[in-house]
Design an enzyme around this catalytic site. Structure first.
Site, PDB file in Angstrom:
ATOM      1  N   HIS A  14       0.868  -1.195  -0.050  1.00  0.00           N
ATOM      2  CA  HIS A  14      -0.158   0.055  -0.163  1.00  0.00           C
ATOM      3  C   HIS A  14       0.729   1.206   0.035  1.00  0.00           C
ATOM      4  O   HIS A  14       1.349   1.761   1.016  1.00  0.00           O
ATOM      5  CB  HIS A  14      -0.835  -0.165   1.285  1.00  0.00           C
ATOM      6  CG  HIS A  14      -1.896   1.188   1.371  1.00  0.00           C
ATOM      7  ND1 HIS A  14      -3.123   1.086   1.348  1.00  0.00           N
ATOM      8  CD2 HIS A  14      -1.600   2.534   1.174  1.00  0.00           C
ATOM      9  CE1 HIS A  14      -3.960   2.159   1.495  1.00  0.00           C
ATOM     10  NE2 HIS A  14      -2.903   3.023   1.235  1.00  0.00           N
ATOM     11  N   HIS A  16       1.622   5.404  -1.626  1.00  0.00           N
ATOM     12  CA  HIS A  16       1.477   6.576  -2.580  1.00  0.00           C
ATOM     13  C   HIS A  16       2.662   7.045  -3.034  1.00  0.00           C
ATOM     14  O   HIS A  16       3.199   7.616  -2.144  1.00  0.00           O
ATOM     15  CB  HIS A  16       0.622   7.598  -1.584  1.00  0.00           C
ATOM     16  CG  HIS A  16      -0.641   7.124  -0.962  1.00  0.00           C
ATOM     17  ND1 HIS A  16      -1.965   7.403  -1.540  1.00  0.00           N
ATOM     18  CD2 HIS A  16      -0.958   6.558   0.057  1.00  0.00           C
ATOM     19  CE1 HIS A  16      -2.762   6.725  -1.018  1.00  0.00           C
ATOM     20  NE2 HIS A  16      -2.326   6.232   0.307  1.00  0.00           N
ATOM     21  N   LYS A 100      -9.443  -0.008  -5.983  1.00  0.00           N
ATOM     22  CA  LYS A 100      -9.224   0.688  -4.376  1.00  0.00           C
ATOM     23  C   LYS A 100     -10.728   1.255  -4.252  1.00  0.00           C
ATOM     24  O   LYS A 100     -11.040   2.213  -4.972  1.00  0.00           O
ATOM     25  CB  LYS A 100      -8.161   1.724  -4.487  1.00  0.00           C
ATOM     26  CG  LYS A 100      -8.113   2.449  -3.277  1.00  0.00           C
ATOM     27  CD  LYS A 100      -7.670   1.622  -2.102  1.00  0.00           C
ATOM     28  CE  LYS A 100      -7.728   2.229  -0.609  1.00  0.00           C
ATOM     29  NZ  LYS A 100      -6.552   3.154  -0.293  1.00  0.00           N
ATOM     30  N   HIS A 137     -10.622   1.338   1.763  1.00  0.00           N
ATOM     31  CA  HIS A 137     -10.162   2.516   2.859  1.00  0.00           C
ATOM     32  C   HIS A 137     -11.313   2.318   3.718  1.00  0.00           C
ATOM     33  O   HIS A 137     -12.552   2.904   3.434  1.00  0.00           O
ATOM     34  CB  HIS A 137      -9.966   3.826   2.338  1.00  0.00           C
ATOM     35  CG  HIS A 137      -9.644   4.881   3.599  1.00  0.00           C
ATOM     36  ND1 HIS A 137      -8.474   5.385   3.608  1.00  0.00           N
ATOM     37  CD2 HIS A 137     -10.557   5.210   4.549  1.00  0.00           C
ATOM     38  CE1 HIS A 137      -8.377   6.088   4.720  1.00  0.00           C
ATOM     39  NE2 HIS A 137      -9.680   6.131   5.153  1.00  0.00           N
ATOM     40  N   HIS A 175      -4.642  -0.458   5.934  1.00  0.00           N
ATOM     41  CA  HIS A 175      -4.069   0.451   7.199  1.00  0.00           C
ATOM     42  C   HIS A 175      -5.012   0.279   8.603  1.00  0.00           C
ATOM     43  O   HIS A 175      -5.487   1.301   8.885  1.00  0.00           O
ATOM     44  CB  HIS A 175      -3.800   1.718   6.613  1.00  0.00           C
ATOM     45  CG  HIS A 175      -4.759   2.281   5.718  1.00  0.00           C
ATOM     46  ND1 HIS A 175      -6.434   2.554   6.161  1.00  0.00           N
ATOM     47  CD2 HIS A 175      -4.676   3.271   4.674  1.00  0.00           C
ATOM     48  CE1 HIS A 175      -6.742   3.119   5.161  1.00  0.00           C
ATOM     49  NE2 HIS A 175      -5.919   3.444   4.124  1.00  0.00           N
ATOM     50  N   ASP A 248       1.374   2.700   3.499  1.00  0.00           N
ATOM     51  CA  ASP A 248       0.599   4.031   3.512  1.00  0.00           C
ATOM     52  C   ASP A 248       1.271   5.388   3.261  1.00  0.00           C
ATOM     53  O   ASP A 248       0.842   6.185   3.926  1.00  0.00           O
ATOM     54  CB  ASP A 248      -0.610   3.800   4.487  1.00  0.00           C
ATOM     55  CG  ASP A 248      -1.711   4.863   4.046  1.00  0.00           C
ATOM     56  OD1 ASP A 248      -1.815   5.329   2.752  1.00  0.00           O
ATOM     57  OD2 ASP A 248      -2.452   5.320   4.866  1.00  0.00           O
TER      58      ASP A 248
HETATM   59  O1  DOR Z   1      -3.193   9.464   5.826  1.00  0.00           O
HETATM   60  C1  DOR Z   1      -3.578   9.023   4.855  1.00  0.00           C
HETATM   61  N1  DOR Z   1      -3.036   9.853   3.691  1.00  0.00           N
HETATM   62  N2  DOR Z   1      -4.319   8.293   4.560  1.00  0.00           N
HETATM   63  C2  DOR Z   1      -5.050   8.019   3.530  1.00  0.00           C
HETATM   64  O2  DOR Z   1      -6.081   7.213   3.282  1.00  0.00           O
HETATM   65  C3  DOR Z   1      -4.520   8.768   2.225  1.00  0.00           C
HETATM   66  C4  DOR Z   1      -3.220   9.286   2.148  1.00  0.00           C
HETATM   67  C5  DOR Z   1      -2.819  10.236   1.251  1.00  0.00           C
HETATM   68  O3  DOR Z   1      -3.112   9.892   0.270  1.00  0.00           O
HETATM   69  O4  DOR Z   1      -2.494  11.443   1.439  1.00  0.00           O
HETATM   70 ZN    ZN Z   2      -3.395   5.088   1.396  1.00  0.00          ZN
END
Ligand code: DOR
Ligand code: ZN
Length: 348
Positions: A14, A16, A100, A137, A175, A248
């Site tokens: 997971h 980003h 997702k 989520h 998460h 995450d």
């Molecule tokens: O803390 C987070 N940041 N939780 C999420 O679900 C998304 C993520 C983000 O993309 O910044």
């Molecule tokens: Zn995430």
């Protein structure tokens, strides 16, 4: 000095990576020790079509260092209007790995997310038939529900029902942050699993809120009380095969975190394996790290385990404050703390 130990190269289930020039920083940072990563689709303009997924993948690949074997596994962002055909083609042409589900408004860039989960059931049936995992989520977005209770409310209101209706659909509760989620996932069958971040293992809400408000600890789902943190530590270090590593890691520009309405997200990917190792070492459970970081996720998704090894050495070091790109600064969670383990990929 203590003898180093080796684990099979881990994956991040997971992640980003963001987009544009920032990939020049985030991609090598994850590729340093992770072999594969499931890349989240919540870009400012979310990844909702196959062409967008292909394009995003190409942009990521451009930044993979030549020495690395990193593979990004792409996802589609479910919306009320997502096209069934895009999901089917994405799977049959091996462009997407999973879909997702963001409840609309639940987190960063979720404004295009799903407004009525029940209306997605026909699509879940297709995903079940084509064996496309559903990553969730799992928080309700409801003003009337306390932010600390939104994960449990999602289990009760939606997750039980989804699982009952689609027993052959692979579902990952992403998460997780509560003992309730841990207990719930344990009770499910082999098609339901959960990821756990490094920050939810290392910290609780006191770190964020006691002695001053510290926005770099703010993420979603929000950090909970220490009893929940302990339940996450216990299950992650137990070796249970349906709990695995998903950072995450979610960088935001410094001024967007340090703001009167700060963004949710903790930037951990550059040293994530070191952070997880710290947790397992403190619990005297180093022997379980490889299952959590390198075996359980691959086994759950039914793909081969990695073969390369990562060398982990006991050595104290200080995390830098920031990772920079261009003129932007991205604060690392754990910055300026002393950490006791370093990890490096072994090339043979
Ligand atoms: O803390 C987070 N940041 N939780 C999420 O679900 C998304 C993520 C983000 O993309 O910044
Ligand atoms: Zn995430």
């Amino acid at each position: 000095m203590e003898k180093p130990f080796f684990i099979t190269q881990p994956d991040d289930w997971h992640l980003h990576l963001r987009e544009g020039e920032m990939l020049a920083t985030t991609v090598p940072a994850s590729a340093r020790v992770f072999a594969r990563a499931i890349v989240m689709p919540n870009l400012s303009s979310p990844i909702v079509t196959i062409d967008q997924a292909k394009n995003y993948k190409q942009n990521i690949i451009k930044h993979i260092p030549a020495s690395s074997n990193f593979t990004p596994l792409m996802t589609l962002y479910l919306t009320d209007n997502i096209k069934q055909q895009d999901i089917i083609t994405g799977k049959t042409e091996d462009i997407i790995f999973a879909c997702k589900l963001y409840p609309q408004g639940a987190t960063t860039n979720s404004e295009f997310g799903v407004t009525n989960i029940n209306k997605m059931y026909p699509l879940f049936a297709i995903m079940e038939r084509y064996q496309i995992p559903l990553l969730i989520h799992a928080e309700v977005n409801d003003d009337k529900i306390d932010i600390f209770d939104r994960e449990l409310a999602f289990i009760d209101k939606h997750l039980i029902d989804i699982i009952n209706n689609f027993p052959e659909l692979k579902i990952v509760m992403e998460h997780i942050t509560t003992v309730d989620a841990v207990e719930f996932i344990k009770e499910q069958n082999h098609n339901v699993a959960a990821t756990i971040t490094a920050h939810h293992l290392l910290y609780n809400r006191n770190h964020m809120l006691a002695g001053g408000i510290k926005p770099h600890y703010y993420c979603l789902p929000i950090l909970k009380r220490s009893t929940h943190q302990q339940a996450l530590i216990d299950i992650a270090t137990s070796g249970h095969n349906r709990f695995f590593l998903g950072t995450d890691s979610a960088p935001h520009q410094l001024d967007k975190k340090q703001s009167c309405c700060g963004c949710a997200g903790c930037f951990t990917a550059p040293f994530a394996l070191e952070l997880y190792t710290e947790v397992f070492a403190k619990e005297n459970k180093i022997g379980q790290l490889e299952k959590f970081a390198s075996f359980n996720g691959a086994d759950f998704y039914g793909i081969p385990r990695n073969t390369a090894k990562v060398k982990i050495t006991k050595k104290s070091w200080q995390m830098p404050d920031f990772l920079d790109y261009d003129n932007e600064k991205f604060k690392l969670l754990g910055a300026n703390e002393t950490w006791n383990w370093s990890a490096n990929i072994e090339h043979h």
